[in-house]
Design a protein around this motif. Structure first.
Motif, PDB file in Angstrom:
ATOM      1  N   PHE A 124      79.260   8.331  -5.915  1.00  0.00           N
ATOM      2  CA  PHE A 124      77.885   8.797  -6.084  1.00  0.00           C
ATOM      3  C   PHE A 124      76.885   7.720  -5.716  1.00  0.00           C
ATOM      4  CE2 PHE A 124      80.412  11.074  -9.351  1.00  0.00           C
ATOM      5  CZ  PHE A 124      80.293  12.342  -8.810  1.00  0.00           C
ATOM      6  N   GLY A 125      75.721   8.159  -5.264  1.00  0.00           N
ATOM      7  CA  GLY A 125      74.606   7.257  -5.005  1.00  0.00           C
ATOM      8  C   GLY A 125      73.829   7.010  -6.278  1.00  0.00           C
ATOM      9  N   TRP A 126      72.699   6.326  -6.169  1.00  0.00           N
ATOM     10  CA  TRP A 126      71.976   5.938  -7.390  1.00  0.00           C
ATOM     11  C   TRP A 126      71.273   7.105  -8.066  1.00  0.00           C
ATOM     12  CZ3 TRP A 126      66.618   6.093  -8.159  1.00  0.00           C
ATOM     13  CH2 TRP A 126      65.835   6.373  -7.020  1.00  0.00           C
ATOM     14  N   ILE A 127      70.944   8.178  -7.310  1.00  0.00           N
ATOM     15  CA  ILE A 127      70.220   9.296  -7.927  1.00  0.00           C
ATOM     16  C   ILE A 127      71.179  10.163  -8.738  1.00  0.00           C
ATOM     17  CG2 ILE A 127      68.882  11.392  -7.480  1.00  0.00           C
ATOM     18  CD1 ILE A 127      67.648   9.963  -5.076  1.00  0.00           C
ATOM     19  N   ARG A 128      72.210  10.696  -8.087  1.00  0.00           N
ATOM     20  CA  ARG A 128      73.157  11.567  -8.798  1.00  0.00           C
ATOM     21  C   ARG A 128      74.029  10.768  -9.769  1.00  0.00           C
ATOM     22  NH1 ARG A 128      76.619  15.136  -4.869  1.00  0.00           N
ATOM     23  NH2 ARG A 128      77.355  16.033  -6.839  1.00  0.00           N
ATOM     24  N   GLY A 129      74.348   9.549  -9.403  1.00  0.00           N
ATOM     25  CA  GLY A 129      75.266   8.768 -10.220  1.00  0.00           C
ATOM     26  C   GLY A 129      74.627   8.119 -11.431  1.00  0.00           C
ATOM     27  N   VAL A 130      73.379   7.669 -11.291  1.00  0.00           N
ATOM     28  CA  VAL A 130      72.755   6.906 -12.387  1.00  0.00           C
ATOM     29  C   VAL A 130      71.495   7.580 -12.919  1.00  0.00           C
ATOM     30  CG1 VAL A 130      71.862   4.651 -13.083  1.00  0.00           C
ATOM     31  CG2 VAL A 130      73.673   4.773 -11.381  1.00  0.00           C
ATOM     32  N   LEU A 131      70.520   7.828 -12.036  1.00  0.00           N
ATOM     33  CA  LEU A 131      69.224   8.348 -12.485  1.00  0.00           C
ATOM     34  C   LEU A 131      69.376   9.664 -13.249  1.00  0.00           C
ATOM     35  CD1 LEU A 131      66.113   8.077 -12.425  1.00  0.00           C
ATOM     36  CD2 LEU A 131      66.138   9.403 -10.308  1.00  0.00           C
ATOM     37  N   LEU A 259      83.796  22.000 -21.646  1.00  0.00           N
ATOM     38  CA  LEU A 259      83.331  20.721 -21.098  1.00  0.00           C
ATOM     39  C   LEU A 259      84.514  19.889 -20.599  1.00  0.00           C
ATOM     40  CD1 LEU A 259      80.618  19.676 -23.733  1.00  0.00           C
ATOM     41  CD2 LEU A 259      80.234  20.590 -21.452  1.00  0.00           C
ATOM     42  N   LEU A 260      85.626  19.931 -21.338  1.00  0.00           N
ATOM     43  CA  LEU A 260      86.826  19.204 -20.901  1.00  0.00           C
ATOM     44  C   LEU A 260      87.320  19.745 -19.568  1.00  0.00           C
ATOM     45  CD1 LEU A 260      89.078  17.103 -21.634  1.00  0.00           C
ATOM     46  CD2 LEU A 260      90.338  19.015 -22.626  1.00  0.00           C
ATOM     47  N   GLY A 261      87.297  21.086 -19.427  1.00  0.00           N
ATOM     48  CA  GLY A 261      87.711  21.717 -18.173  1.00  0.00           C
ATOM     49  C   GLY A 261      86.878  21.241 -17.003  1.00  0.00           C
ATOM     50  N   ILE A 262      85.551  21.129 -17.216  1.00  0.00           N
ATOM     51  CA  ILE A 262      84.652  20.659 -16.150  1.00  0.00           C
ATOM     52  C   ILE A 262      84.980  19.200 -15.798  1.00  0.00           C
ATOM     53  CG2 ILE A 262      82.242  20.079 -15.604  1.00  0.00           C
ATOM     54  CD1 ILE A 262      81.432  22.462 -17.398  1.00  0.00           C
ATOM     55  N   SER A 263      85.206  18.374 -16.826  1.00  0.00           N
ATOM     56  CA  SER A 263      85.484  16.944 -16.606  1.00  0.00           C
ATOM     57  C   SER A 263      86.806  16.738 -15.875  1.00  0.00           C
ATOM     58  CB  SER A 263      85.530  16.200 -17.946  1.00  0.00           C
ATOM     59  OG  SER A 263      84.314  16.372 -18.644  1.00  0.00           O
ATOM     60  N   GLU A 268      83.182  15.528  -9.134  1.00  0.00           N
ATOM     61  CA  GLU A 268      82.288  16.325  -8.297  1.00  0.00           C
ATOM     62  C   GLU A 268      81.782  17.548  -9.062  1.00  0.00           C
ATOM     63  OE1 GLU A 268      80.065  17.258  -4.989  1.00  0.00           O
ATOM     64  OE2 GLU A 268      81.209  15.434  -5.368  1.00  0.00           O
ATOM     65  N   TRP A 269      82.692  18.204  -9.775  1.00  0.00           N
ATOM     66  CA  TRP A 269      82.296  19.375 -10.565  1.00  0.00           C
ATOM     67  C   TRP A 269      81.394  18.972 -11.727  1.00  0.00           C
ATOM     68  CZ3 TRP A 269      82.782  24.353  -9.435  1.00  0.00           C
ATOM     69  CH2 TRP A 269      83.683  24.722  -8.409  1.00  0.00           C
ATOM     70  N   GLU A 270      81.741  17.851 -12.328  1.00  0.00           N
ATOM     71  CA  GLU A 270      80.915  17.365 -13.450  1.00  0.00           C
ATOM     72  C   GLU A 270      79.513  17.046 -12.977  1.00  0.00           C
ATOM     73  OE1 GLU A 270      79.285  14.156 -16.034  1.00  0.00           O
ATOM     74  OE2 GLU A 270      79.904  14.036 -13.954  1.00  0.00           O
ATOM     75  N   ALA A 271      79.414  16.433 -11.790  1.00  0.00           N
ATOM     76  CA  ALA A 271      78.099  16.090 -11.229  1.00  0.00           C
ATOM     77  C   ALA A 271      77.288  17.340 -10.916  1.00  0.00           C
ATOM     78  CB  ALA A 271      78.288  15.247  -9.975  1.00  0.00           C
ATOM     79  N   LYS A 272      77.951  18.381 -10.401  1.00  0.00           N
ATOM     80  CA  LYS A 272      77.244  19.647 -10.108  1.00  0.00           C
ATOM     81  C   LYS A 272      76.715  20.277 -11.393  1.00  0.00           C
ATOM     82  CE  LYS A 272      79.776  20.732  -5.855  1.00  0.00           C
ATOM     83  NZ  LYS A 272      80.904  21.483  -5.269  1.00  0.00           N
ATOM     84  N   ALA A 273      77.548  20.243 -12.440  1.00  0.00           N
ATOM     85  CA  ALA A 273      77.120  20.793 -13.736  1.00  0.00           C
ATOM     86  C   ALA A 273      75.904  20.037 -14.262  1.00  0.00           C
ATOM     87  CB  ALA A 273      78.272  20.709 -14.737  1.00  0.00           C
ATOM     88  N   LEU A 458      78.430  16.147 -22.153  1.00  0.00           N
ATOM     89  CA  LEU A 458      79.226  15.991 -20.933  1.00  0.00           C
ATOM     90  C   LEU A 458      79.249  14.533 -20.476  1.00  0.00           C
ATOM     91  CD1 LEU A 458      80.872  17.668 -18.968  1.00  0.00           C
ATOM     92  CD2 LEU A 458      78.797  18.102 -17.652  1.00  0.00           C
ATOM     93  N   ALA A 459      78.082  13.868 -20.551  1.00  0.00           N
ATOM     94  CA  ALA A 459      78.007  12.451 -20.160  1.00  0.00           C
ATOM     95  C   ALA A 459      78.896  11.588 -21.058  1.00  0.00           C
ATOM     96  CB  ALA A 459      76.564  11.966 -20.223  1.00  0.00           C
ATOM     97  N   SER A 460      78.873  11.865 -22.351  1.00  0.00           N
ATOM     98  CA  SER A 460      79.707  11.088 -23.283  1.00  0.00           C
ATOM     99  C   SER A 460      81.186  11.382 -23.083  1.00  0.00           C
ATOM    100  CB  SER A 460      79.315  11.405 -24.731  1.00  0.00           C
ATOM    101  OG  SER A 460      77.992  10.982 -24.983  1.00  0.00           O
TER     102      SER A 460
END
Length: 1037
Positions: A124-131, A259-263, A268-273, A458-460
C-alpha cells in the motif's frame, strides 16, 4: 557467521577469484580506447583492480531475506595479494549462514528488498496504507456519541484545550515516530519494531506483547460498541432476540467472525472494506455540518437545537461540570478517541515505502481528525443549549424576563427552567444522541457510528496479529515462535488471526469492558511513551548511526511527550497505569534474564558506551586511594577455555566489582598469528559471556611469549581501569621446556615487578592446563562441520530441506565424530575426566575447610587481601582464614598478639594465628633440589679460571657453584618452608604463600624456578603472591 576454507583457494562471491589466469574481455572505453579488462573489475578507474565501487549490496546484513548480500574484498586480500605474485592465500572467507544460532531462519528484515510486484504481494501507498487507517481508527464513536457531552461539561473554551492537549500528545508521538522510522529500513511489526530496534529487545519485547494483546482486546471493545448500538435499535423496534446482554454477545460474535473472514481473505479485501467504511464515515460527518444549517423544527427546538446563535455560543464558552466531573475526568473520557495513530505503522510490513508513508500519513491524519473533532464540537456548541426538556409545550413568547442557566433558551422562546430543578433528557449535557438530532438525516449518523466502530475493530484485528508475528519472528519469547509462520503471498499471520479471534470472543463473552477499557488505553499510551523515549534516547546517545531523514523533531520535545504520556496514563486511571507499569517491568525482567541472542544496535548500547567513557574519564581525574583499592587481574590463561581453574580463581577475586582480563599471546609468524588471533577474539569473548565469567578477553601476536606479555602489561586497560595484578600458572615442565622458554617465563615475572604489578602464581597438582582436551574437542567439531557441509552440498535444494533431513544430518555428525576422530582409549578418557574435574574445582562450592595464609613478608597487604576477598564469595564462605607468620622463638606470643591487633585494625577475621619459630632451621634433606638442578649446573668450581670463564660465556644461563654458595641460605629457606607447609597445611582447601623474589642478574632463571618448585611441591592448590609493596590495606576510616 561461519568461516569456510577451500583448501587454500579463496572463495569470495564479490570478485573473480582465479587471478592467475583470469578470463579476459574486450572493452571499449568512452574515449575510443580498446583494452582488455578482467570481468570482476570493469572499473570506473580505467585499470584492473580488486577494489569495489560503493554498492548497497555490500551493506546488507547477514541472512538477508533478499539473498543478495555481496562480500567486498577484505583488507588482507587487497593488502597481501600482490605481494604473493597475484595468488590469494587468505584461506578464510566469511559467508552468511542461512539459519540463526537456534536453527530458526534468520530473516533479516532490515536488509530485505521490497518484494517484486510480479509475485502478487499487495503493497500500500501512504494514503490507503496509513492516512485512511489512521483517520478511521482516530474517528471513533466518540465523534457521534460523547463529543457533545464533553463540550457541554467543559465548555468550548476548555473543550478546545482538551482536544488541543490530546493532539499535542499524539503529534509529538507522531514526530518521534517519523524520526525513528526514517532512520533506516522499516519492516513489519509497527510500534514493536520501532521500539525494539531503537531501545533493544528488553523494552521492545515487553511492550510488543502487551501492545499486541491490547489490540486484540480492543477488537472486543469496538465490536461491543457496535453491538450495543444495534441492540438499541432492536430494542426501539421491540425486536430483541433473547435479552440485551445475550443479544450483544450474539451480535458481537457474528461481527468478529465476519471481520475475521475479511482479514483472512487478505490485505487487499481488508483495504477495500476500509475504503467503504471511510466513505460512510465522511458522509455522516458532512451530514452533521449540513444539519446545522437546516432551519430547526419545533421538535428540534424543544430538544435544544436552535441553529447558529451567538448567545448560545457565548453561554457554552464557560465550563459547567456536573455529577462530580472535573477537567481531568472529562479529558480521560475524550483522550482514547485521539489514539489510533499507530494503525498505519502497525502494518509497516505491507507498505510500499514505510519510511515515507508513516510520517506523511500519520501526521496528516492527526491534523485532519483534530480539525474535524474541533469543527464538529464548535458547530454543536454554537447551535445546541446545555439543557432542554424535549417538550414542545414549553414554548413561550420570546422577549420575556429570563434568568438562570436556561436564560438563552428563554430568550429564544423556550422555558427550560424545570431543568434547573430536575434532570432533563435533552441538550448537550443529557442527550448522547445530539449528533443524530442535529444532522440532516438521522440514520446516516447511525451508519457513521457503525462505520467508526467496525473500522476501528478491523484495524485492531489486523494490527494485533501483524505485531505479534513480528515479535514471534524475533524469537524473544521462544515458546511463541509457533505464531511466527506466515501464509500466502503476503505472509499473512493466520495463526495470529485465530489467536486474536479467540481473545476477542473471550472478552465479548465474559469480559467487563468498562473495567478493561482504561487498561487498554494505558497499554496504548505506554507504547506512545516508549516511542517518544526511543527518539529522545537515540538523540541523547549521539550515535553516528542516528541519522533520521525526517528532521522536524526535537529530542527534548520527545522527552516532554514521553512524560505527558505517562502523566495522561495516571489521569485516565491510576490503578490501570500502575498495573501497566507492573506488567511491563515483569516482562522487561524476564527478557533481560533470558538474554535473547540478538543485536540490533540499540540506543541503549550507545548510551551505555557514552556512560562508560564518561565514567572512565571522570575516574582519571581522581587519584587512587588505598580504601578503594581492588585487585584488577590480568590473567595469562591463553585461550579462555584452556586454564579454567586460573580463570575461575581470578574471577573470584574480581567478580563483578573489578577488572578481569583473560589474555593470550600468539607466538609465531605474524601473518599466521594474526589470522589465528582474529578468528578467536569473538569466540573467546562469547564463551566468557555464555559461562557467565565477568571478564574481557585480550590477545596479542608477537615473536616471543615474553614480548607479548610485556605489551599486555604496559598497554592493557583504560585510564584508572588498568590491571594491577598479574596472575599466571606455574610452569611445571620447566625442566624439559628448554632454556628460552624458562627465560621467557622468569622474564615475565621480572617485567611484572618492573611495572609494579602485584604477582600471583597458581600451582595445582593436575588440571591447570586442559588445552589438549579443548583442542581435541575443537578438531572433532570441525570435522563434524565439514561432514555436515559435505552432506548439505549433496542434498537436494542446496541443503535447505527441513524435517527428516535435519535429523539424519545430526545423526551423521555423531557417526563422523566416531569415525574420523575416534574415541580416546579408556585410560586416556579416564585421565581426561580427572583433569576436567580438577580444572573445575574452583567453579564449585568449596567444602568446609581452611584457607591457610603464610604471610611471611610485608608486601603492602596483597597476600592478606586476596584471601580475605575469597572468603566474601559464596563459593568460599565455608572456608576460614588461618594466618601463619614467621617469628623468633623467644617472642612467639608477642608476635602473635601484634598480628592479632593488626588484623583487628584491618577488620579481617581469622580463626587462628600461628607463629612459626623454627623456619631458620636447616631442612632435613636437600636431595630433591640437587636432583632438580643437576642438569642446569655449570660445575665450574673444579676448572681453572680461564676454562670456567669460557664455560660461563658459552652457557650463561646455567647455575654456577658461586651462585649456589652465595644463595645457600635462601635456597634452604624454600626447602624448609615446604617442610613446615607439609606439616601445617596439607589438608587446607587453598594455601597462600608469600612469593620469594629473585634479584635481577644475581639469581639465574633455573635456580629461581627450582626455588618456586620445591617451595610448592606436593601441596594442595597453592598461590604464590607478592604485592607491589604499596599499601592495599588501611585501618584509617
Amino acid at each position: 557467521m561461519e568461516f569456510k576454507s577451500n583448501g587454500g583457494e579463496h572463495v569470495n562471491s564479490a570478485y573473480d577469484s582465479t587471478l592467475d589466469e583470469p578470463p579476459i574481455y574486450e572493452t571499449t572505453f568512452s574515449n575510443g580506447e580498446h583494452r582488455t579488462v578482467r570481468p570482476s573489475v570493469v572499473s570506473a578507474f580505467g585499470h584492473d583492480t580488486l577494489d569495489r565501487v560503493p554498492n548497497i549490496d555490500f551493506y546488507r546484513n547477514a541472512g538477508s531475506v533478499s539473498g543478495h548480500r555481496a562480500v567486498r574484498p577484505s583488507l588482507q586480500e587487497l593488502h597481501d595479494v600482490f605481494q604473493k605474485n597475484g595468488a590469494i592465500s587468505v584461506p578464510d572467507t566469511v559467508e552468511d549462514d542461512v539459519e540463526g544460532s537456534d536453527g530458526t531462519p534468520s530473516d533479516d528484515l532490515e536488509s530485505a528488498v521490497p518484494i517484486d510486484s510480479k509475485k502478487g504481494a499487495v503493497k500500500f501507498g501512504w494514503i490507503r496504507g496509513v492516512l485512511v487507517r489512521c483517520m478511521l481508527n482516530i474517528w471513533g464513536v466518540m465523534l457521534f456519541i460523547r463529543l457533545s457531552w464533553v463540550f457541554g461539561q467543559a465548555g468550548w473554551g476548555l473543550g478546545i484545550v482538551v482536544i488541543a492537549l490530546s493532539c499535542v500528545v499524539t503529534t509529538i508521538t507522531g514526530l518521534s515516530m517519523s524520526a525513528i522510522c526514517t532512520n533506516g529500513v522499516v519492516r513489519g511489526g509497527g510500534a514493536y519494531y520501532l521500539i525494539s530496534r531503537s531501545l533493544g529487545p528488553e523494552f521492545g519485547g515487553s511492550i510488543g506483547l502487551i501492545f499486541a494483546f491490547a489490540n486484540a482486546v480492543a477488537v472486543a471493545m469496538y465490536v461491543v460498541g457496535f453491538a450495543e448500538t444495534v441492540v438499541e435499535l432492536l430494542k426501539d423496534h421491540s425486536a430483541l432476540m433473547v435479552d440485551e446482554i445475550n443479544d450483544i454477545r450474539i451480535i458481537g460474535c457474528i461481527t468478529v467472525v465476519l471481520l475475521l473472514g475479511i482479514s483472512v481473505a487478505g490485505m487487499e479485501w481488508e483495504a477495500k472494506a476500509q475504503i467503504v467504511l471511510l466513505i460512510i464515515l465522511l458522509v455522516a460527518i458532512v451530514n452533521v455540518f449540513v444539519g446545522t444549517f437546516i432551519p430547526a423544527t419545533e421538535d428540534k427546538k424543544s430538544k435544544g437545537f436552535f441553529n447558529y446563535n451567538s448567545k448560545i455560543f457565548l453561554e457554552n464558552f464557560m465550563p459547567d461540570f456536573r455529577e462530580k466531573e472535573t477537567f481531568f475526568s472529562v479529558f480521560a473520557i475524550f483522550f482514547p478517541a485521539a489514539t489510533g495513530i499507530l494503525a498505519g505503522a502497525n502494518i509497516s510490513g505491507d507498505l510500499r515505502d514505510p519510511q515515507a508513508a508513516i510520517p506523511k500519513g500519520t501526521l496528516l491524519a492527526i491534523v485532519i481528525t483534530g480539525i474535524t473533532y474541533l469543527a464538529v464540537a464548535l458547530c454543536v456548541s454554537a447551535t445546541v443549549v446545555r439543557d432542554a426538556t424535549g417538550n414542545i409545550t414549553n414554548a413561550i413568547v420570546p422577549g420575556g424576563f429570563c434568568n438562570g442557566s436556561t436564560a438563552v433558551a428563554c430568550e429564544l422562546g423556550y422555558d427550560f427552567s424545570s431543568c434547573e430543578v430536575e434532570k432533563c433528557k435533552f441538550g448537550l449535557m443529557n442527550n448522547f444522541q445530539v449528533m443524530t438530532m442535529v444532522s440532516g438525516f438521522g440514520p446516516l449518523i447511525i451508519a457513521g457510528t457503525f462505520s467508526a466502530t467496525l473500522s476501528s475493530a478491523l484495524a485492531s484485528l489486523v494490527s494485533a496479529p501483524k505485531v505479534f508475528q513480528a515479535l514471534c519472528k524475533d524469537n524473544i519469547y521462544k515458546a511463541l515462535y509457533f505464531f511466527a509462520k506466515g501464509h500466502g503471498k503476503n505472509n499473512e499471520p493466520i495463526r495470529g488471526y485465530i489467536l486474536t479471534f479467540i481473545i476477542s470472543v473471550a472478552f465479548i463473552l465474559i469480559g467487563n469492558l468498562n473495567t478493561i477499557a482504561p487498561i487498554i488505553s494505558n497499554f496504548f499510551l505506554a507504547s506512545y511513551a516508549l516511542i517518544n523515549f526511543s527518539c529522545f534516547h537515540a538523540s541523547y546517545a549521539k550515535s553516528p548511526g542516528w541519522r533520521p531523514a525526517y528532521k522536524y523533531y526535537n529530542m527534548w520535545l520527545s522527552l516532554v511527550g514521553a512524560v505527558l504520556c505517562c502523566a495522561v496514563m495516571f489521569v485516565i486511571n491510576w490503578w490501570a497505569a500502575l498495573l501497566t507499569y507492573g506488567i511491563e517491568i515483569l516482562l522487561y525482567i524476564y527478557v533481560t534474564v533470558k538474554k535473547p541472542d540478538v543485536n540490533w544496535g540499540s540506543s541503549t548500547q550507545a548510551v551505555t558506551f557514552v556512560s562508560a567513557v564518561s565514567n572512565a574519564l571522570s575516574l582519571s581525574g581522581v587519584d587512587d586511594h588505598v580504601k578503594n583499592f581492588r585487585p584488577q587481574i590480568l590473567a595469562l590463561t591463553g585461550s579462555a577455555r584452556t586454564r579454567p581453574a586460573l580463570l575461575d580463581l581470578a574471577h573470584s577475586f574480581s567478580k563483578n566489582y573489578g577488572l578481569c582480563l583473560t589474555c593470550e599471546v600468539f607466538v609465531g609468524p605474524r601473518s599466521e598469528a594474526l589470522q589465528e588471533m582474529n578468528a578467536g577474539m569473538e569466540k573467546n569473548q562469547q564463551w566468557l559471556r555464555k559461562t557467565k565469567r565477568k571478564a574481557f578477553y585480550a590477545a596479542v601476536a608477537c615473536d616471543s611469549f615474553r614480548e607479548g606479555t610485556e605489551s599486555l602489561l604496559q598497554a592493557s586497560g583504560l585510564g584508572r581501569m588498568r590491571p594491577n595484578t598479574l596472575m599466571m600458572g606455574f610452569k611445571r615442565n620447566w625442566r624439559t621446556a628448554g632454556t628460552e622458554s624458562v627465560q621467557n617465563y622468569v622474564g615475565i615475572l621480572h617485567d611484572a615487578f618492573d611495572f609494579e604489578y602485584g604477582t600471583v602464581i597458581l600451582r595445582m597438582n593436575q588440571g591447570l592446563d586442559v588445552s589438549h582436551i579443548v583442542e581435541a574437542e575443537e578438531e572433532m567439531l570441525k570435522a563434524a562441520k565439514e561432514q555436515q557441509a559435505l552432506e548439505k552440498e549433496m542434498m537436494p535444494n542446496g541443503g535447505k530441506s527441513r524435517g527428516l533431513f535435519r535429523k539424519s544430518r545430526k545423526s551423521s555428525q555423531q557417526v563422523l565424530t566416531t569415525r574420523v576422530c575416534g574415541p580416546p582409549p579408556p585410560q586416556v578418557a579416564k585421565m581426561n575426566e580427572r583433569l576436567l574435574e580438577a580444572s573445575s574445582q574452583f567453579k564449585k562450592k568449596q567444602p568446609k575447610g581452611t584457607i591457610d595464609v603464610w604471610w611471611l613478608f610485608d608486601d603492602g597487604g596483597l597476600t592478606l587481601l586476596l584471601p580475605y576477598i575469597l572468603t566474601t564469595r559464596k563459593k568460599w564462605k565455608d572456608s576460614n582464614l588461618r594466618i601463619f607468620i614467621a617469628g623468633q622463638p623467644e617472642r612467639s606470643e608477642l608476635d602473635k598478639q601484634e598480628m592479632k591487633s593488626l588484623l583487628q585494625k584491618f577488620r579481617i577475621n581469622c580463626t587462628d594465628i600461628t607463629v612459626i619459630d623454627d623456619i631458620h632451621l636447616r631442612p632435613s634433606s636437600d636431595r630433591n633440589l640437587e636432583d632438580m638442578i643437576e642438569p642446569f649446573r655449570l660445575h665450574e668450581g673444579s676448572k681453572d679460571t680461564a676454562q670456567a670463564e669460557a664455560m660461563q660465556k658459552e652457557q650463561p644461563w646455567k647455575i654456577t657453584d658461586k651462585e649456589l654458595s652465595e644463595f645457600e641460605e635462601k635456597t634452604n629457606l624454600q626447602l624448609r618452608l615446604n617442610e613446615v607447609l607439609q606439616q601445617n597445611s596439607k589438608s587446607a582447601n587453598l594455601i597462600i604463600v608469600s612469593m620469594p623474589i629473585a634479584r635481577k642478574e644475581s639469581i639465574s632463571d633455573f635456580l629461581y624456578m627450582a626455588w618456586l618448585d620445591v617451595l610448592t611441591k606436593d601441596l594442595p592448590p597453592t598461590l604464590l603472591i607478592r604485592g607491589n609493596h604499596k599499601s592495599v590495606l588501611t585501618f584509617y576510616s
